[in-house]
Scaffold this active site. Structure first.
Site, PDB file in Angstrom:
ATOM      1  N   GLY A  87       0.778  -1.235   0.000  1.00 43.56           N
ATOM      2  CA  GLY A  87       0.000   0.000   0.000  1.00 43.56           C
ATOM      3  C   GLY A  87       0.805   1.277   0.000  1.00 43.56           C
ATOM      4  CD  GLU A 115       1.079  -8.832   1.684  1.00 45.46           C
ATOM      5  OE1 GLU A 115       1.518  -9.988   1.748  1.00 45.46           O
ATOM      6  OE2 GLU A 115      -0.123  -8.559   1.768  1.00 45.46           O
ATOM      7  N   GLY A 122       3.559  -3.715  -3.901  1.00 42.69           N
ATOM      8  CA  GLY A 122       3.613  -3.956  -5.337  1.00 42.69           C
ATOM      9  C   GLY A 122       3.846  -2.650  -6.075  1.00 42.69           C
ATOM     10  NE  ARG A 123      -0.595   1.897  -5.697  1.00 39.04           N
ATOM     11  CZ  ARG A 123      -1.700   1.799  -6.421  1.00 39.04           C
ATOM     12  NH1 ARG A 123      -1.766   2.396  -7.584  1.00 39.04           N
ATOM     13  NH2 ARG A 123      -2.731   1.125  -5.960  1.00 39.04           N
ATOM     14  NE  ARG A 128      -3.513   2.768 -10.798  1.00 41.35           N
ATOM     15  CZ  ARG A 128      -3.471   4.022 -10.436  1.00 41.35           C
ATOM     16  NH1 ARG A 128      -2.952   4.936 -11.220  1.00 41.35           N
ATOM     17  NH2 ARG A 128      -3.903   4.386  -9.248  1.00 41.35           N
ATOM     18  CE1 TYR A 180      -9.315   1.280  -9.059  1.00 42.76           C
ATOM     19  CE2 TYR A 180      -7.189   1.681 -10.082  1.00 42.76           C
ATOM     20  CZ  TYR A 180      -8.066   0.831  -9.439  1.00 42.76           C
ATOM     21  OH  TYR A 180      -7.678  -0.447  -9.167  1.00 42.76           O
ATOM     22  CB  CYS A 191     -16.183   1.220 -29.135  1.00 42.45           C
ATOM     23  SG  CYS A 191     -15.563   1.231 -30.816  1.00 42.45           S
ATOM     24  CD  GLU A 192     -16.752   0.882 -22.695  1.00 43.18           C
ATOM     25  OE1 GLU A 192     -17.103   1.828 -21.953  1.00 43.18           O
ATOM     26  OE2 GLU A 192     -17.393  -0.165 -22.832  1.00 43.18           O
TER      27      GLU A 192
HETATM   28  C1  LIG Z   1      -2.609  -5.634  -3.870  1.00 43.81           C
HETATM   29  C2  LIG Z   1      -2.051  -6.244  -2.660  1.00 43.81           C
HETATM   30  C3  LIG Z   1      -0.785  -5.880  -2.200  1.00 43.81           C
HETATM   31  C4  LIG Z   1       0.044  -4.824  -2.841  1.00 43.81           C
HETATM   32  O1  LIG Z   1      -0.536  -3.587  -2.773  1.00 43.81           O
HETATM   33  P1  LIG Z   1       0.256  -2.298  -3.321  1.00 43.81           P
HETATM   34  O2  LIG Z   1      -0.720  -1.205  -3.155  1.00 43.81           O
HETATM   35  O3  LIG Z   1       0.550  -2.608  -4.755  1.00 43.81           O
HETATM   36  O4  LIG Z   1       1.475  -2.151  -2.515  1.00 43.81           O
HETATM   37  C5  LIG Z   1      -0.290  -6.521  -1.097  1.00 43.81           C
HETATM   38  N1  LIG Z   1      -0.998  -7.471  -0.469  1.00 43.81           N
HETATM   39  C6  LIG Z   1      -2.215  -7.848  -0.875  1.00 43.81           C
HETATM   40  C7  LIG Z   1      -2.929  -8.895  -0.131  1.00 43.81           C
HETATM   41  C8  LIG Z   1      -2.790  -7.246  -1.975  1.00 43.81           C
HETATM   42  O5  LIG Z   1      -4.005  -7.615  -2.384  1.00 43.81           O
END
Ligand SMILES: *Cc1c(COP(=O)(O)O)cnc(C)c1O
Length: 421
Positions: free
Chosen positions: A230, A272, A274-275, A310, A314, A341-342
């Site tokens: 997150g 954990e 990702g982004r 995105r 959003y 076509c959106e």
């Molecule tokens: C999507 C997700 C993440 C990663 O979230 P980011 O916003 O990309 O850091 C980590 N854990 C779980 C369970 C997720 O669903």
């Protein structure tokens, strides 16, 4: 206003384009590695610290292999992501399996790989036992409910489908202990694209207090706490990246006072994200196809929301650079569109850019997470290639562009002929 920069020159992009026509996603290896090292450094005070890359953000095995070299594990939440991690050579406790509404086959695969299984619900404990058996090590996902405010992407925790309540955690760990679990972890994931460092420190405080209470009451010792992902990224030029050092030091203070201070032995901290791992280091490179003037002025690109949805999904902001016109004033108002076509197939609405012409190369920033990964084939649109710019200056094709044959791959035209005969 600070400018967002592209780590490639126009000449480099044009050179790449000779072999790989636009649109394509281009990732920057140096940026990814340097950022990975900053994240590790911020938590280096915790000997067991590990980041599990949330594979869903950018499920490309080349990038996963690169992150594995940096010592990252993989956070998986589907069978395909587990298989991908296995193919990259990440198994065992290198995988954190955090799913929800999980089918039996995924628990079986995760247990077979020796992954750390993170349960989303109390009822899943018996389900896991019946389909795969109870592992020696288990983690539960906590939903703090009203203790924590949410945000637009992940929603309010009380409305979120994820995780155990506090009471269920006490019951769950008690039950797990009775079923022979010996190694325990606690997880939460309550933020998405959060830029306030204090948010992560507050979350850690909640988790550490909870671990102290659970271990006191149940007589168990926790091996790790997974603080989730997150961490946000500055999509807008005026935003600043999260100060990782500050997050690390704030979490450290909470760890020392609330956990060690409460008599709990040292444990490992996990993230954990990702982004923030790949997001800022991926760029969607495209060319202007048409300029259209009606009630508004539209710059139609050769990319569309199949490459990056995105903004459509959003209303998210993604910065757009026009490298050949970098010095020119941004004095022309555009909706920057794709060809789907959106009507929401727009990368930007009412964006001031230098005056554009067909053929101009544009670079859409922060497309390295939830970019290609969210691609789809609606309207017969095909997903573009992914390229990696190596630290040595070379460029590797890490996923080819889709062709019509890929689009038709799940259809059987022989069966159609027989059907029509
Ligand atoms: C999507 C997700 C993440 C990663 O979230 P980011 O916003 O990309 O850091 C980590 N854990 C779980 C369970 C997720 O669903």
């Amino acid at each position: 206003m600070p400018e967002k920069t592209v780590p490639f020159t126009l000449a480099q992009l044009e050179q790449i384009e000779k072999a790989h026509p636009t649109p394509f996603h281009l990732y920057d290896e140096r940026g990814i590695r340097e950022n990975a090292r900053r994240l590790k450094a911020a938590f280096s005070w915790n000997p067991g610290f590990r980041e599990y890359f949330a594979v869903k953000a950018c499920p490309n095995p080349f990038l996963m292999a690169l992150l594995r070299e940096e010592g990252f594990g993989m956070d998986c939440s589907s069978l395909s992501e587990l298989l991908l991690s296995e193919r990259v050579g990440v198994t065992g406790e290198g995988i954190m399996f955090t799913s929800n509404d999980t089918p039996a086959e995924e628990f079986v695969k995760a247990k077979g790989l020796g992954a750390i299984i993170n349960l989303d619900d109390l009822s899943h404990l018996a389900f896991l036992e019946s389909c795969a058996g109870v592992p020696e090590r288990l983690c539960f996902r906590y939903n703090p409910g009203p203790l924590k405010g949410g945000n637009a992407i992940i929603g309010n925790p009380e409305q979120a489908k994820y995780g155990f309540t506090r009471e269920q955690l006490f019951e769950g760990y008690r039950l797990a202990k009775a079923k022979g679990v010996r190694r325990f972890g606690l997880h939460t994931m309550v933020a998405s694209n959060e830029l306030n460092p204090q948010y992560f420190i507050d979350t850690a405080e909640i988790l550490f207090d909870l671990v102290a209470a659970l271990s006191r009451e149940l007589g168990i010792t926790f091996e790790f706490v997974n603080m989730g992902g997150g961490i946000g990224i500055p999509y807008r030029p005026e935003q600043a990246a999260v100060d990782l050092e500050r997050v690390g030091q704030g979490v450290r203070q909470a760890y020392e006072t609330r956990l060690l201070g409460a008599g709990h032995p040292p444990l490992k901290l996990y993230l954990e994200c990702g982004r923030m791992v790949t997001g800022p280091y991926g760029f969607l490179v495209s060319r202007v196809r048409h300029i259209k003037r009606t009630y508004k002025t539209y710059a139609g690109l050769d990319a569309c929301m199949a490459n990056l949805m995105r903004p459509a999904l959003y209303g998210a902001y993604h910065h757009i650079s026009v490298p050949a016109k970098a010095g020119q004033p941004c004095d022309t108002l555009y909706d920057v569109t794709g060809s789907l076509c959106e009507n929401n197939d727009k990368f930007a609405v009412d964006r001031l850019l230098p005056e554009l012409a067909p053929g101009d190369l544009v670079v859409i920033h922060d497309a390295g997470a939830h970019g290609h990964a969210m691609g789809f084939q609606y309207n017969g649109k095909l997903r573009s290639a992914e390229l990696l710019a190596r630290e040595d200056g070379s460029v590797v094709l890490i996923r080819r562009a889709e062709t019509a044959a890929d689009y038709f791959a799940t259809l059987d035209f022989d069966a159609l002929s027989a059907f029509r005969a």
